[in-house]
Design a protein around this motif. Structure first.
Motif, PDB file in Angstrom:
ATOM      1  N   LEU A 189       0.870  -1.147  -0.148  1.00 27.74           N
ATOM      2  CA  LEU A 189      -0.174   0.050   0.007  1.00 27.74           C
ATOM      3  C   LEU A 189       0.831   1.237   0.100  1.00 27.74           C
ATOM      4  O   LEU A 189       0.385   2.368  -0.518  1.00 27.74           O
ATOM      5  CB  LEU A 189      -0.904   0.122   1.231  1.00 27.74           C
ATOM      6  N   ASP A 190       1.915   1.180   0.504  1.00 29.20           N
ATOM      7  CA  ASP A 190       2.951   2.221   0.664  1.00 29.20           C
ATOM      8  C   ASP A 190       4.276   2.063   1.461  1.00 29.20           C
ATOM      9  O   ASP A 190       4.299   0.716   1.897  1.00 29.20           O
ATOM     10  CB  ASP A 190       2.353   3.353   1.841  1.00 29.20           C
ATOM     11  N   GLY A 191       5.091   2.668   1.032  1.00 28.92           N
ATOM     12  CA  GLY A 191       6.412   2.466   1.334  1.00 28.92           C
ATOM     13  C   GLY A 191       7.701   3.432   1.052  1.00 28.92           C
ATOM     14  O   GLY A 191       7.350   4.044  -0.119  1.00 28.92           O
TER      15      GLY A 191
ATOM     16  N   GLY B 294      13.909   1.380   6.094  1.00 28.53           N
ATOM     17  CA  GLY B 294      12.833   1.623   5.159  1.00 28.53           C
ATOM     18  C   GLY B 294      11.649   1.043   5.790  1.00 28.53           C
ATOM     19  O   GLY B 294      11.699   0.317   6.702  1.00 28.53           O
ATOM     20  N   PHE B 295      10.453   1.227   5.135  1.00 28.73           N
ATOM     21  CA  PHE B 295       9.448   0.526   5.385  1.00 28.73           C
ATOM     22  C   PHE B 295       8.305   0.308   4.490  1.00 28.73           C
ATOM     23  O   PHE B 295       8.427   0.838   3.400  1.00 28.73           O
ATOM     24  CB  PHE B 295       8.706   1.513   6.752  1.00 28.73           C
ATOM     25  N   ASP B 296       7.466  -0.602   4.689  1.00 24.45           N
ATOM     26  CA  ASP B 296       6.477  -0.819   3.628  1.00 24.45           C
ATOM     27  C   ASP B 296       5.111  -1.023   4.621  1.00 24.45           C
ATOM     28  O   ASP B 296       5.369  -1.606   5.621  1.00 24.45           O
ATOM     29  CB  ASP B 296       6.653  -1.771   2.705  1.00 24.45           C
ATOM     30  N   ILE B 297       3.979  -0.588   4.149  1.00 26.90           N
ATOM     31  CA  ILE B 297       2.685  -1.090   4.455  1.00 26.90           C
ATOM     32  C   ILE B 297       1.832  -2.139   3.544  1.00 26.90           C
ATOM     33  O   ILE B 297       1.989  -1.792   2.429  1.00 26.90           O
ATOM     34  CB  ILE B 297       1.856   0.223   4.644  1.00 26.90           C
ATOM     35  N   LEU B 298       1.908  -3.365   4.148  1.00 27.97           N
ATOM     36  CA  LEU B 298       1.524  -4.394   3.269  1.00 27.97           C
ATOM     37  C   LEU B 298      -0.106  -4.609   3.822  1.00 27.97           C
ATOM     38  O   LEU B 298      -0.466  -4.314   4.701  1.00 27.97           O
ATOM     39  CB  LEU B 298       2.117  -5.654   3.679  1.00 27.97           C
ATOM     40  N   GLU B 299      -0.676  -5.225   2.737  1.00 26.97           N
ATOM     41  CA  GLU B 299      -2.041  -5.578   3.202  1.00 26.97           C
ATOM     42  C   GLU B 299      -2.255  -7.040   2.505  1.00 26.97           C
ATOM     43  O   GLU B 299      -2.174  -7.069   1.433  1.00 26.97           O
ATOM     44  CB  GLU B 299      -3.355  -4.668   2.586  1.00 26.97           C
ATOM     45  N   CYS B 300      -2.447  -8.138   3.451  1.00 27.21           N
ATOM     46  CA  CYS B 300      -2.302  -9.474   3.102  1.00 27.21           C
ATOM     47  C   CYS B 300      -3.395 -10.127   3.634  1.00 27.21           C
ATOM     48  O   CYS B 300      -4.049  -9.892   4.637  1.00 27.21           O
ATOM     49  CB  CYS B 300      -0.859 -10.131   3.366  1.00 27.21           C
ATOM     50  N   GLU B 301      -3.734 -11.235   3.095  1.00 28.60           N
ATOM     51  CA  GLU B 301      -4.846 -12.277   3.603  1.00 28.60           C
ATOM     52  C   GLU B 301      -4.540 -12.995   4.646  1.00 28.60           C
ATOM     53  O   GLU B 301      -5.370 -13.242   5.689  1.00 28.60           O
ATOM     54  CB  GLU B 301      -5.385 -12.985   2.509  1.00 28.60           C
ATOM     55  N   THR B 302      -3.232 -13.330   4.823  1.00 26.89           N
ATOM     56  CA  THR B 302      -2.807 -14.105   5.984  1.00 26.89           C
ATOM     57  C   THR B 302      -1.257 -13.886   6.387  1.00 26.89           C
ATOM     58  O   THR B 302      -0.623 -13.154   5.517  1.00 26.89           O
ATOM     59  CB  THR B 302      -2.593 -15.725   5.514  1.00 26.89           C
TER      60      THR B 302
END
Length: 115
Positions: A39-41, A76-84
């Motif tokens: 989603l972002d990073g 650094g960073f990332d915003i993940l969106e995951c099912e599991t």
């Protein structure tokens, strides 16, 4: 339903490895953007740019540098969106810093959610 994860990319200058990363960072970014999981990073400037802010008994102090004195730092960073969580781990394992540093995955814990 999908869950958000903060993925912290941690640099460790003491780590030496000849192992090749699975993907280069550009390839990882393209892969995770196209799949919609990222989603972002971004990368972060080095710890020398950090400001640590504290408020104690109404007094604010601002100091240079990171909160923790350590040879590792968040690069650094990332915003993940995951099912599991397994999917989040799979995404993290493909990041180049999984080979040349450390990846920390933290589930986002929305305010108002007790568990």
């Amino acid at each position: 339903h999908a869950m958000k994860y903060l993925m912290l990319v941690v640099a460790d200058p003491d780590l030496t490895t000849e192992e090749e990363p699975v993907l280069q960072i550009e390839e990882w970014g393209k892969e995770t953007s196209e799949s919609g999981v990222n989603l972002d990073g971004d990368r972060l400037r080095p710890p020398s740019y950090a400001k640590t802010v504290r408020r104690r008994h109404g007094k604010v102090t601002v100091t240079d540098g990171p909160f923790a004195e350590t040879h590792e730092w968040i690069a650094g960073f990332d915003i993940l969106e995951c099912e599991t969580v397994e999917q989040a781990i799979e995404v993290a394992t493909r990041h180049p810093m999984a080979t040349h540093g450390t990846i920390e995955l933290r589930p986002v814990w929305p305010l108002g959610l007790d568990h």
